[in-house]
Design an enzyme around this catalytic site. Sequence first.
Site, PDB file in Angstrom:
ATOM      1  N   GLY A 113      23.097  -6.150 -29.570  1.00 49.16           N
ATOM      2  CA  GLY A 113      22.251  -6.614 -30.672  1.00 49.16           C
ATOM      3  C   GLY A 113      22.634  -5.856 -31.930  1.00 49.16           C
ATOM      4  O   GLY A 113      23.382  -6.330 -32.781  1.00 49.16           O
ATOM      5  N   LYS A 164      21.418 -14.666 -26.929  1.00 53.24           N
ATOM      6  CA  LYS A 164      20.096 -14.690 -26.290  1.00 53.24           C
ATOM      7  C   LYS A 164      19.019 -14.376 -27.324  1.00 53.24           C
ATOM      8  O   LYS A 164      19.230 -13.567 -28.222  1.00 53.24           O
ATOM      9  CB  LYS A 164      20.033 -13.727 -25.098  1.00 53.24           C
ATOM     10  CG  LYS A 164      19.797 -12.278 -25.452  1.00 53.24           C
ATOM     11  CD  LYS A 164      19.299 -11.517 -24.254  1.00 53.24           C
ATOM     12  CE  LYS A 164      18.848 -10.103 -24.589  1.00 53.24           C
ATOM     13  NZ  LYS A 164      17.584 -10.019 -25.335  1.00 53.24           N
ATOM     14  N   LYS A 197       0.825  -1.221   0.000  1.00 57.63           N
ATOM     15  CA  LYS A 197       0.000   0.000   0.000  1.00 57.63           C
ATOM     16  C   LYS A 197       0.854   1.264   0.000  1.00 57.63           C
ATOM     17  O   LYS A 197       0.540   2.259  -0.639  1.00 57.63           O
ATOM     18  CB  LYS A 197      -0.867  -0.007   1.274  1.00 57.63           C
ATOM     19  CG  LYS A 197      -2.325  -0.061   0.976  1.00 57.63           C
ATOM     20  CD  LYS A 197      -3.225  -0.109   2.199  1.00 57.63           C
ATOM     21  CE  LYS A 197      -2.602  -0.210   3.541  1.00 57.63           C
ATOM     22  NZ  LYS A 197      -3.530  -0.359   4.646  1.00 57.63           N
ATOM     23  N   HIS A 218      15.870 -10.742 -17.968  1.00 56.12           N
ATOM     24  CA  HIS A 218      15.727  -9.544 -18.802  1.00 56.12           C
ATOM     25  C   HIS A 218      15.026  -8.457 -17.973  1.00 56.12           C
ATOM     26  O   HIS A 218      14.129  -8.770 -17.189  1.00 56.12           O
ATOM     27  CB  HIS A 218      14.935  -9.849 -20.074  1.00 56.12           C
ATOM     28  CG  HIS A 218      15.079  -8.771 -21.092  1.00 56.12           C
ATOM     29  ND1 HIS A 218      14.319  -7.614 -21.044  1.00 56.12           N
ATOM     30  CD2 HIS A 218      15.917  -8.645 -22.150  1.00 56.12           C
ATOM     31  CE1 HIS A 218      14.699  -6.832 -22.049  1.00 56.12           C
ATOM     32  NE2 HIS A 218      15.663  -7.430 -22.733  1.00 56.12           N
ATOM     33  N   ASP A 241      15.660 -12.544 -28.584  1.00 51.92           N
ATOM     34  CA  ASP A 241      15.104 -11.239 -28.271  1.00 51.92           C
ATOM     35  C   ASP A 241      13.966 -11.477 -27.280  1.00 51.92           C
ATOM     36  O   ASP A 241      13.258 -12.484 -27.377  1.00 51.92           O
ATOM     37  CB  ASP A 241      14.586 -10.574 -29.555  1.00 51.92           C
ATOM     38  CG  ASP A 241      14.623  -9.059 -29.445  1.00 51.92           C
ATOM     39  OD1 ASP A 241      14.846  -8.554 -28.326  1.00 51.92           O
ATOM     40  OD2 ASP A 241      14.418  -8.377 -30.461  1.00 51.92           O
ATOM     41  N   GLU A 242      13.810 -10.570 -26.344  1.00 48.68           N
ATOM     42  CA  GLU A 242      12.782 -10.782 -25.303  1.00 48.68           C
ATOM     43  C   GLU A 242      11.364 -10.712 -25.866  1.00 48.68           C
ATOM     44  O   GLU A 242      10.414 -11.116 -25.192  1.00 48.68           O
ATOM     45  CB  GLU A 242      12.962  -9.787 -24.148  1.00 48.68           C
ATOM     46  CG  GLU A 242      12.587  -8.336 -24.422  1.00 48.68           C
ATOM     47  CD  GLU A 242      13.633  -7.566 -25.215  1.00 48.68           C
ATOM     48  OE1 GLU A 242      14.663  -8.165 -25.589  1.00 48.68           O
ATOM     49  OE2 GLU A 242      13.425  -6.361 -25.451  1.00 48.68           O
ATOM     50  N   GLY A 290      22.231  -0.549 -26.897  1.00 46.81           N
ATOM     51  CA  GLY A 290      23.004   0.421 -27.690  1.00 46.81           C
ATOM     52  C   GLY A 290      24.507   0.248 -27.551  1.00 46.81           C
ATOM     53  O   GLY A 290      25.274   1.183 -27.783  1.00 46.81           O
TER      54      GLY A 290
HETATM   55  C1  1AE Z   1      18.407  -3.520 -21.636  1.00 40.05           C
HETATM   56  C2  1AE Z   1      18.036  -4.669 -22.538  1.00 40.05           C
HETATM   57  C3  1AE Z   1      18.719  -4.624 -23.869  1.00 40.05           C
HETATM   58  C4  1AE Z   1      18.126  -5.559 -24.875  1.00 40.05           C
HETATM   59  O1  1AE Z   1      17.416  -6.484 -24.547  1.00 40.05           O
HETATM   60  C5  1AE Z   1      18.389  -5.369 -26.266  1.00 40.05           C
HETATM   61  O2  1AE Z   1      17.664  -6.100 -27.105  1.00 40.05           O
HETATM   62  C6  1AE Z   1      19.335  -4.514 -26.750  1.00 40.05           C
HETATM   63  O3  1AE Z   1      19.545  -4.415 -28.086  1.00 40.05           O
HETATM   64  P1  1AE Z   1      20.608  -3.428 -28.704  1.00 40.05           P
HETATM   65  O4  1AE Z   1      21.982  -3.901 -28.310  1.00 40.05           O
HETATM   66  O5  1AE Z   1      20.341  -2.051 -28.181  1.00 40.05           O
HETATM   67  O6  1AE Z   1      20.412  -3.518 -30.187  1.00 40.05           O
END
Ligand code: 1AE
Length: 409
Positions: free
Chosen positions: A356, A170, A95, A261, A172-173, A334
């Site tokens: 990524g 990994k 609460k 994640h 992608d989420e 990034g």
């Molecule tokens: C904070 C999670 C970052 C993530 O899951 C992700 O897909 C990052 O991708 P890029 O490295 O920014 O392309």
Amino acid sequence: MKGLCVATYRSYDDKADFHKKALSIAVGLTVGSWTELPEAQKASMEKHLGVVLDVKVHEPADVLPGERFADIRIAYPDINFSRDLPALLVTVFGKLSMDGKIKLLDLDVSEDFASAFPGPKFGLQGVRELLGVHDRPLLMSIFKSVVGHDLANLQDQFYKQALGGVDLIKDDEILFENPLTPLEKRVEACMDAARRAEAETGQKLLYAVNLTGPTSQLAANARKAIQAGANALLFNVLAYGYDVLHELSSDKTINVPIAAHPAMAGAMYPSPHYGISASLLLGKLMRLAGADLVLFPSPYGSVVMPKEENLAVRDALLAPLHGLRTSFPVPSAGIHPGLVPLILKDFGTDVVVNAGGGIHGHSMGTAAGGQAFRQAITATLNGISLRDAASETGNEALQAAIQAWGIRE
Ligand code: 1AE
């Protein structure tokens, strides 16, 4: 503290008597009312009563309106809640989280409470042992462009990532159960690509497949994925809750590392006035619940978390905590090779460099994307500047990455 879990809050109020406020929290979240209780009942209720340990009022002369605050520590008796995180969180911030400007900064659980939590099954060292890599940061690559793609496409993408020398890949989420790349088929296809890549690179690889679906089916889905060959799992912890991670990580049949994640975390930690601190949300609670690796936004890339908070997450994952294994910090989002010196400066070698777009977006292709990162890591560990390393023969991938994204040292 024996038999007590201690919560630290930051409460904002321009006029409040913070000592009174602290007392009303300590009483309100435990026995409800105190002064109205008959003396006889007080004696039996006392063991349930929250205790104010500390009230530190921040009151400089020039405080801006809305910014007067106090840090308050309150101890909650363990006998008030069962040994699970939902019970603890609802007690200390249920609460209260909706009652004005107040943020939960930290939680120190008792030894007895912590004894219900085995923590990470593998932890940082266990993940290193599985991979046979002990002397450098690990490199993780993220599948990109996954929705609407078929198995052949994903397998090809996996193979190219693996050839680049990454240690982990990994999902992608946002990749959920779908007819084009169903869980077991995806695992089989990707692990086949992993074996082919290992035959070429000699490098072991963990594939963290996204564990999704209704909560009641998660454990079964995890077992199916493992049966199909999965050697790691990715899990969107905050969408399901810490207790779900705790159940999965405590399950003896789910014997692979779990990467947490941080999806949804931005709804909870960034405000100075509301929510839960990043170090608790993505650090201590993830580790208690059993995450072997924890992703979180870095201070350097596209989804930014301030550096001080970032280092606090790192410390929560690595500092001693009731004898639990440490969890691998994975500052993300990034990330490109030009950021590697900064990452290693702040995190040392016990970090997973995760990218990524910084891998798939490489001008010479995905495999070169991974190679550029490995070249940046090697150069940084050897004390060589990225600019010097990029001019060496054999480091063309790094050179191209720097041309595209630059260097931040
Ligand atoms: C904070 C999670 C970052 C993530 O899951 C992700 O897909 C990052 O991708 P890029 O490295 O920014 O392309």
